[in-house]
Motif scaffolding. Structure first.
Motif, PDB file in Angstrom:
ATOM      1  N   SER A   2       0.799  -1.217   0.000  1.00  0.00           N
ATOM      2  CA  SER A   2       0.000   0.000   0.000  1.00  0.00           C
ATOM      3  C   SER A   2       0.831   1.265   0.000  1.00  0.00           C
ATOM      4  CB  SER A   2      -0.923   0.003   1.213  1.00  0.00           C
ATOM      5  OG  SER A   2      -0.136   0.011   2.387  1.00  0.00           O
ATOM      6  N   ALA A   3       2.145   1.158  -0.168  1.00  0.00           N
ATOM      7  CA  ALA A   3       2.994   2.336  -0.101  1.00  0.00           C
ATOM      8  C   ALA A   3       3.932   2.389  -1.301  1.00  0.00           C
ATOM      9  CB  ALA A   3       3.803   2.320   1.189  1.00  0.00           C
ATOM     10  N   GLY A  51      -1.906   4.155  -8.391  1.00  0.00           N
ATOM     11  CA  GLY A  51      -1.670   2.931  -7.631  1.00  0.00           C
ATOM     12  C   GLY A  51      -1.758   3.124  -6.131  1.00  0.00           C
ATOM     13  N   PRO A  52      -0.991   2.303  -5.384  1.00  0.00           N
ATOM     14  CA  PRO A  52      -1.002   2.400  -3.922  1.00  0.00           C
ATOM     15  C   PRO A  52      -0.569   3.785  -3.446  1.00  0.00           C
ATOM     16  CG  PRO A  52       0.479   0.644  -4.678  1.00  0.00           C
ATOM     17  CD  PRO A  52      -0.078   1.320  -5.878  1.00  0.00           C
ATOM     18  N   SER A  53      -0.733   4.042  -2.197  1.00  0.00           N
ATOM     19  CA  SER A  53      -0.450   5.358  -1.625  1.00  0.00           C
ATOM     20  C   SER A  53       0.963   5.833  -1.922  1.00  0.00           C
ATOM     21  CB  SER A  53      -0.633   5.324  -0.116  1.00  0.00           C
ATOM     22  OG  SER A  53      -1.970   5.116   0.209  1.00  0.00           O
ATOM     23  N   LEU A  54       1.045   6.999  -2.526  1.00  0.00           N
ATOM     24  CA  LEU A  54       2.331   7.666  -2.723  1.00  0.00           C
ATOM     25  C   LEU A  54       2.662   8.332  -1.396  1.00  0.00           C
ATOM     26  CD1 LEU A  54       4.625   8.614  -4.572  1.00  0.00           C
ATOM     27  CD2 LEU A  54       3.142  10.459  -5.355  1.00  0.00           C
ATOM     28  N   ILE A  55       3.680   7.800  -0.689  1.00  0.00           N
ATOM     29  CA  ILE A  55       3.947   8.286   0.667  1.00  0.00           C
ATOM     30  C   ILE A  55       5.155   9.208   0.757  1.00  0.00           C
ATOM     31  CG2 ILE A  55       2.864   6.310   1.792  1.00  0.00           C
ATOM     32  CD1 ILE A  55       5.850   5.390   2.427  1.00  0.00           C
ATOM     33  N   LEU A 125       5.569   5.052   6.557  1.00  0.00           N
ATOM     34  CA  LEU A 125       4.812   3.803   6.478  1.00  0.00           C
ATOM     35  C   LEU A 125       3.836   3.688   7.643  1.00  0.00           C
ATOM     36  CD1 LEU A 125       7.585   1.287   5.355  1.00  0.00           C
ATOM     37  CD2 LEU A 125       5.618   2.035   4.007  1.00  0.00           C
ATOM     38  N   GLU A 126       4.280   4.064   8.839  1.00  0.00           N
ATOM     39  CA  GLU A 126       3.391   4.029  10.001  1.00  0.00           C
ATOM     40  C   GLU A 126       2.206   4.967   9.807  1.00  0.00           C
ATOM     41  OE1 GLU A 126       5.648   4.821  13.555  1.00  0.00           O
ATOM     42  OE2 GLU A 126       7.053   3.189  13.112  1.00  0.00           O
ATOM     43  N   GLY A 127       2.478   6.142   9.240  1.00  0.00           N
ATOM     44  CA  GLY A 127       1.411   7.117   8.994  1.00  0.00           C
ATOM     45  C   GLY A 127       0.444   6.676   7.919  1.00  0.00           C
ATOM     46  N   ALA A 128       0.915   5.845   6.994  1.00  0.00           N
ATOM     47  CA  ALA A 128       0.071   5.388   5.878  1.00  0.00           C
ATOM     48  C   ALA A 128      -0.850   4.239   6.290  1.00  0.00           C
ATOM     49  CB  ALA A 128       0.943   4.951   4.705  1.00  0.00           C
TER      50      ALA A 128
END
Length: 129
Positions: A2-3, A51-55, A125-128
């Motif tokens: 997801s990241a 796509g998945p979250s652009l972090i 990653l933790e925030g996502a």
């Protein structure tokens, strides 16, 4: 997965270096990492990304054509929610000031401290999640 992290740098060996430092994370699919070799290519990727979250976006400052500092406000207009960390060989206070004023979250100097970068990615990653 997801990241997603985008690295923008015109130097051809940067992709190999980043993939080597984050190979376990990439293999374990903690996040995906893509590379753009110019600011124009990066803006195209960001504008069309679905796509998945652009972090996180990591961008070199000194690139031919459009510099990272010139790209920064365009990135923030497209994706104001995504943190951008600028990377430079010249960590002088004027460069840092311009990067922060332009909307950068931070500034890393080359050679990149990958331990520090890993901490930054872990926080994102933790925030996502």
């Amino acid at each position: 997965m997801s990241a997603y992290i985008l690295v923008v740098d015109d130097e051809p060996d940067v992709e190999e270096l980043f993939r080597q430092h984050f190979r376990r994370d990439l293999r374990a699919q903690r996040f995906a990492m893509d590379f753009a070799n110019s600011a124009a290519q990066a803006l195209s990727v960001i504008a069309n990304y679905t796509g998945p979250s652009l972090i996180l976006i990591l961008s070199d400052i000194n690139m031919p054509g459009m510099t990272g500092l010139e790209m920064l406000p365009k990135v923030k207009a497209l994706r104001p929610d995504v943190p951008v960390i600028m990377i430079t060989a010249y960590g002088d206070s004027d460069t840092k000031r311009k990067a922060i004023e332009g909307g950068a979250t931070g500034l890393l100097t080359k050679p990149v401290d990958f331990a520090l970068l890993r901490q930054e990615i872990d926080q994102r990653l933790e925030g996502a999640n």
